[in-house]
Design an enzyme around this catalytic site. Sequence first.
Site, PDB file in Angstrom:
ATOM      1  N   HIS A 170       7.645  -5.692  -0.838  1.00  0.00           N
ATOM      2  CA  HIS A 170       7.381  -4.730   0.237  1.00  0.00           C
ATOM      3  C   HIS A 170       8.676  -4.406   0.989  1.00  0.00           C
ATOM      4  O   HIS A 170       8.949  -3.250   1.301  1.00  0.00           O
ATOM      5  CB  HIS A 170       6.387  -5.315   1.257  1.00  0.00           C
ATOM      6  CG  HIS A 170       5.002  -5.557   0.741  1.00  0.00           C
ATOM      7  ND1 HIS A 170       4.357  -6.756   0.895  1.00  0.00           N
ATOM      8  CD2 HIS A 170       4.149  -4.749   0.075  1.00  0.00           C
ATOM      9  CE1 HIS A 170       3.136  -6.671   0.362  1.00  0.00           C
ATOM     10  NE2 HIS A 170       2.990  -5.468  -0.157  1.00  0.00           N
ATOM     11  N   LYS A 181     -11.562  -6.245   2.557  1.00  0.00           N
ATOM     12  CA  LYS A 181     -11.101  -7.531   2.024  1.00  0.00           C
ATOM     13  C   LYS A 181     -11.018  -8.564   3.144  1.00  0.00           C
ATOM     14  O   LYS A 181     -10.622  -8.232   4.265  1.00  0.00           O
ATOM     15  CB  LYS A 181      -9.676  -7.396   1.463  1.00  0.00           C
ATOM     16  CG  LYS A 181      -9.530  -6.480   0.282  1.00  0.00           C
ATOM     17  CD  LYS A 181      -8.058  -6.535  -0.182  1.00  0.00           C
ATOM     18  CE  LYS A 181      -7.612  -5.266  -0.848  1.00  0.00           C
ATOM     19  NZ  LYS A 181      -6.158  -5.158  -0.996  1.00  0.00           N
ATOM     20  N   ARG A 195       4.477  -0.953  -9.344  1.00  0.00           N
ATOM     21  CA  ARG A 195       5.075  -2.087 -10.057  1.00  0.00           C
ATOM     22  C   ARG A 195       4.982  -1.903 -11.556  1.00  0.00           C
ATOM     23  O   ARG A 195       5.967  -1.935 -12.262  1.00  0.00           O
ATOM     24  CB  ARG A 195       4.364  -3.393  -9.663  1.00  0.00           C
ATOM     25  CG  ARG A 195       4.727  -3.868  -8.271  1.00  0.00           C
ATOM     26  CD  ARG A 195       3.790  -4.933  -7.800  1.00  0.00           C
ATOM     27  NE  ARG A 195       2.427  -4.428  -7.810  1.00  0.00           N
ATOM     28  CZ  ARG A 195       1.396  -5.024  -7.258  1.00  0.00           C
ATOM     29  NH1 ARG A 195       1.553  -6.177  -6.677  1.00  0.00           N
ATOM     30  NH2 ARG A 195       0.197  -4.497  -7.272  1.00  0.00           N
ATOM     31  N   SER A 200       0.979  -9.849  -3.043  1.00  0.00           N
ATOM     32  CA  SER A 200       0.507 -10.737  -1.973  1.00  0.00           C
ATOM     33  C   SER A 200      -0.549 -11.698  -2.518  1.00  0.00           C
ATOM     34  O   SER A 200      -0.639 -12.847  -2.079  1.00  0.00           O
ATOM     35  CB  SER A 200      -0.090  -9.915  -0.824  1.00  0.00           C
ATOM     36  OG  SER A 200       0.877  -9.073  -0.280  1.00  0.00           O
TER      37      SER A 200
HETATM   38  O1  PNS Z   1      -1.770  -2.944  -0.037  1.00  0.00           O
HETATM   39  P1  PNS Z   1      -3.041  -2.280  -0.479  1.00  0.00           P
HETATM   40  O2  PNS Z   1      -4.214  -3.153  -0.148  1.00  0.00           O
HETATM   41  O3  PNS Z   1      -3.002  -1.860  -1.919  1.00  0.00           O
HETATM   42  O4  PNS Z   1      -3.183  -0.937   0.390  1.00  0.00           O
HETATM   43  C1  PNS Z   1      -4.277  -0.081   0.243  1.00  0.00           C
HETATM   44  C2  PNS Z   1      -4.403   0.811   1.481  1.00  0.00           C
HETATM   45  C3  PNS Z   1      -4.516  -0.081   2.696  1.00  0.00           C
HETATM   46  C4  PNS Z   1      -3.178   1.688   1.601  1.00  0.00           C
HETATM   47  C5  PNS Z   1      -5.629   1.736   1.327  1.00  0.00           C
HETATM   48  O5  PNS Z   1      -6.720   0.995   0.856  1.00  0.00           O
HETATM   49  C6  PNS Z   1      -6.044   2.424   2.646  1.00  0.00           C
HETATM   50  O6  PNS Z   1      -5.253   2.934   3.404  1.00  0.00           O
HETATM   51  N1  PNS Z   1      -7.327   2.460   2.897  1.00  0.00           N
HETATM   52  C7  PNS Z   1      -7.854   3.083   4.087  1.00  0.00           C
HETATM   53  C8  PNS Z   1      -9.068   3.882   3.752  1.00  0.00           C
HETATM   54  C9  PNS Z   1      -8.725   5.124   2.955  1.00  0.00           C
HETATM   55  O7  PNS Z   1      -8.024   6.010   3.395  1.00  0.00           O
HETATM   56  N2  PNS Z   1      -9.250   5.205   1.736  1.00  0.00           N
HETATM   57  C10 PNS Z   1      -9.050   6.337   0.899  1.00  0.00           C
HETATM   58  C11 PNS Z   1      -7.976   6.099  -0.115  1.00  0.00           C
HETATM   59  S1  PNS Z   1      -8.546   6.801  -1.639  1.00  0.00           S
END
Ligand code: PNS
Length: 162
Positions: free
Chosen positions: A17, A41, A90, A128
């Site tokens: 990150h 989660k 990645r 993570s």
């Molecule tokens: O580090 P991560 O868990 O892969 O990040 C995912 C994240 C937090 C960026 C994403 O799940 C998010 O912002 N969710 C908020 C809800 C949202 O906007 N969902 C629509 C995305 S298709």
Amino acid sequence: MKIAIYPGSFDPVTYGHLDIIKRSAALFDSLVIGVLSNSAKISLFSPDERVSMIRDLVKEIPNVSVRSYDGLLVNFADEVGASAIIRGLRAVTDFEYELQMAQTNKVENSNIETVFLTTDLHYSYLSSTVVREFASYGGDISAFVPPSVVPLVQEKYNKKRI
Ligand code: PNS
């Protein structure tokens, strides 16, 4: 002024990150790191803990700020005036989910572009989830997360063992 957001769970923040943060901060005038606070989660760290551990790590980078957000990513981007969402890629396994998220977000708000940065080769294996898995069995996580984060993760698992 070009503003980007770098959203994620950061549970915990890793060297992977940090690499993306440094590289995207060099591409945009301002980078806002967004820590999702209402994720479905179950997280190891609270949103406030994650924000504060990241703040501590980026305090020397003048155009980077950190905050948490609730709800939709595109709404968070709008709120901070961002025109770009940064995501790290990645491996090919990331691609399907990331493509779907980028395209959905584009439908929701066509003014916001998703910008993918390929992860540095050193960190392409890192997540993570792997850090938490290692730490949960008492493994050495110092190759994965900065020194300030190591004891914070260890402390969480030590408490769980008591
Ligand atoms: O580090 P991560 O868990 O892969 O990040 C995912 C994240 C937090 C960026 C994403 O799940 C998010 O912002 N969710 C908020 C809800 C949202 O906007 N969902 C629509 C995305 S298709």
